[in-house]
Design an enzyme around this catalytic site. Sequence first.
Site, PDB file in Angstrom:
ATOM      1  N   ASP A 106     -30.163   7.435  18.495  1.00  0.00           N
ATOM      2  CA  ASP A 106     -29.005   6.709  19.819  1.00  0.00           C
ATOM      3  C   ASP A 106     -29.626   5.681  21.047  1.00  0.00           C
ATOM      4  O   ASP A 106     -30.574   6.752  21.521  1.00  0.00           O
ATOM      5  CB  ASP A 106     -28.054   7.611  20.231  1.00  0.00           C
ATOM      6  N   ASP A 205     -25.016   1.925  20.181  1.00  0.00           N
ATOM      7  CA  ASP A 205     -23.912   2.765  21.185  1.00  0.00           C
ATOM      8  C   ASP A 205     -23.450   1.340  21.562  1.00  0.00           C
ATOM      9  O   ASP A 205     -24.549   0.168  22.639  1.00  0.00           O
ATOM     10  CB  ASP A 205     -24.681   3.654  22.232  1.00  0.00           C
ATOM     11  N   GLU A 255     -22.882  -0.014  16.671  1.00  0.00           N
ATOM     12  CA  GLU A 255     -21.515   0.132  16.812  1.00  0.00           C
ATOM     13  C   GLU A 255     -21.101  -0.861  18.163  1.00  0.00           C
ATOM     14  O   GLU A 255     -21.088  -1.441  18.207  1.00  0.00           O
ATOM     15  CB  GLU A 255     -21.742   2.162  18.141  1.00  0.00           C
ATOM     16  N   HIS A 324     -18.832  11.593  15.973  1.00  0.00           N
ATOM     17  CA  HIS A 324     -18.213  12.511  17.542  1.00  0.00           C
ATOM     18  C   HIS A 324     -16.902  12.213  17.971  1.00  0.00           C
ATOM     19  O   HIS A 324     -16.644  12.395  18.863  1.00  0.00           O
ATOM     20  CB  HIS A 324     -19.258  12.826  18.178  1.00  0.00           C
ATOM     21  N   ASP A 325     -16.690  10.819  17.705  1.00  0.00           N
ATOM     22  CA  ASP A 325     -15.721  10.195  17.992  1.00  0.00           C
ATOM     23  C   ASP A 325     -14.431   9.999  18.177  1.00  0.00           C
ATOM     24  O   ASP A 325     -12.801   9.522  18.339  1.00  0.00           O
ATOM     25  CB  ASP A 325     -16.020   8.803  19.011  1.00  0.00           C
TER      26      ASP A 325
HETATM   27  C1  GLC Z   1     -19.795   5.637  21.999  1.00  0.00           C
HETATM   28  C2  GLC Z   1     -20.145   6.767  21.872  1.00  0.00           C
HETATM   29  C3  GLC Z   1     -18.723   7.277  22.789  1.00  0.00           C
HETATM   30  C4  GLC Z   1     -19.771   7.125  24.153  1.00  0.00           C
HETATM   31  C5  GLC Z   1     -19.129   5.561  24.069  1.00  0.00           C
HETATM   32  C6  GLC Z   1     -19.909   5.295  25.665  1.00  0.00           C
HETATM   33  O1  GLC Z   1     -18.353   4.947  21.930  1.00  0.00           O
HETATM   34  O2  GLC Z   1     -19.800   6.816  20.672  1.00  0.00           O
HETATM   35  O3  GLC Z   1     -19.118   9.044  22.546  1.00  0.00           O
HETATM   36  O4  GLC Z   1     -18.394   8.197  24.826  1.00  0.00           O
HETATM   37  O5  GLC Z   1     -20.096   5.022  23.683  1.00  0.00           O
HETATM   38  O6  GLC Z   1     -21.324   5.281  25.601  1.00  0.00           O
END
Ligand code: GLC
Length: 571
Positions: A106, A205, A255, A324-325
Amino acid sequence: MEDMHEKQQAMPWWKEAIGYQIYPKSFKDSNGDGIGDLQGIRKNLRYLKELGIDFVWLNPVYASPNVDNGYDISDYQDINPEFGTMEDMLKLIDEAHDLGIKIIMDLVINHTSDQHPWFKEALQGKDNPYHDYYIWADGNDKPNQWESIFGGSVWEYVPAIDQQYLHVFAKEQPDLNWENPNMRQDIYTMIRWWLDLGIDGFRIDAISHIKKSPWHTKPKKDWAYSPFTNVKGIGVYLRELSKVFKEYDIVTVGEASGVTAEQAPEWVGKDGYFNMIFEFEHISLWKREKNDTMDVVALKKALGRWQKRLDYGQGWNALYMENHDVPRSVSVFGNDQPVYREKAATALATMYLLLQGTPFIYQGQEIGMTNMTFRSLDELDDVTAKNQIEELLQMEDNEDRKLEILELMSSISRDNSRTPMQWNTSENAGFTTGKPWMVVNPNYTTINVAEQTQQPTSILSYYKKLIQLRKTQNIFVSGHYHDYLPKHPQVYIYERFLEEDRMLVVVNLTKEPAEINLPTAISGQSWSLVMGNHPIGSHAADPLSPFKQQLKEKQKKLALEPYEALIYHVN
Ligand code: GLC
Ligand code: CA
């Protein structure tokens, strides 16, 4: 040989690969401290191999005060001691590579932790060279009303220097200033350092947030985060970043919340910033309340839009139903009641794993892990859940209210997908011999890896079969996409085709039986069943499923059981 070589070049490894997402804290604890760790992952690489996994995406394992479970990084070039050491990490990479599994990490570069040395320096004041690595406004009057994604204002005041810094996420996650070229170079140096260690790529991310609008910009009416999401001009930074990636033979997955299918080719096309992105359109359609029904038409529309937009070499999709979100997919896209759970989980698997793109499986999804029924508010850990709970309790604080909140959290909280991996029926699901950092879902006695490994009709066995099908039939990698009956409220029916070859995927996404009228493009030919989930894992040669072996030419209708999934091959 020439040809072979050319073919290999045309098809990068990550297009044929299956990814698996590991949330290290909850995967497997090896030393009894209740926290999953790198050793725990190393010990289970074989499990992933048998499942058919080609690469693993590790959620952050860097040094972090863990305000947002590792997404607040205090040292990019060190491993969080609760997960192990740098040596463990290198061993993990080596052992995975020996098994033919690649490792991607990540990459969290929209923000750091407020404990990162750069931020500590920045707090020294305007003259410090690191001050400008972050984003500041003078004084204590907020320059705007922008809302943080984790709740509250994006601005945090620092009295000592009479300035405020911007944070899109928690206040302990100050945003980096991408306008600062020194900051960018430091990030690139760090990226190269990791890639030189031999990792195989990154999941990047929150990358659609690195550019911010001018302070006076107001959020769009229906979207509070628009001033800092996919803002015009972001491409300048992304292009520069992608040049660093292109120095290596790796895979990159951004992402990218707020990026539309229309814009996707710019992000993941031939000269795109990444190989693929996680889009948010389909994933945001999950049902937020128990007993809610999923909008199948909207889901098909969202997935189909991305499929079509990136088909014919326009780009490449990252396919996922869980991470995980978000809560567990079987609970919020399917149905986790015992009578439906296995059927719903395998129906969802069939639906998304055979689309065009690279599939990702989130740990536990392959055994149909469900949402958690949280029993007390202290069982929740996630920073966003905690913020939300606090806010809701501020409005009203009593026992009834708490029960209401618990029920809400048990369906929407990110913690639903963060409960420990369910390995077997021993205490704590075999996740740890100590006290798990997060409650184990008590349904581990019936939902676990050990039992499903033994059962040929388990969700896990079905995943294995489906993955093998995808791997042996190139049409699922290279074939085009076409969907039928977009308005049908229950059934997703699409075709993958490559020249004369055709595969048909038919999935009832509801708990009611369904019937479809077969379009002439389908009924013009006859088809044979390749695989189905009634019973789970049934296929043409399976004596258990003598029905629906064929779709006959000119056949008008097809009836489907609740959550039935069928895969046909043209005769
Ligand atoms: C992304 C991650 C998430 C995190 C956020 C801030 O959305 O997937 O888990 O809280 O970024 O880093
Ligand atoms: Ca541990």
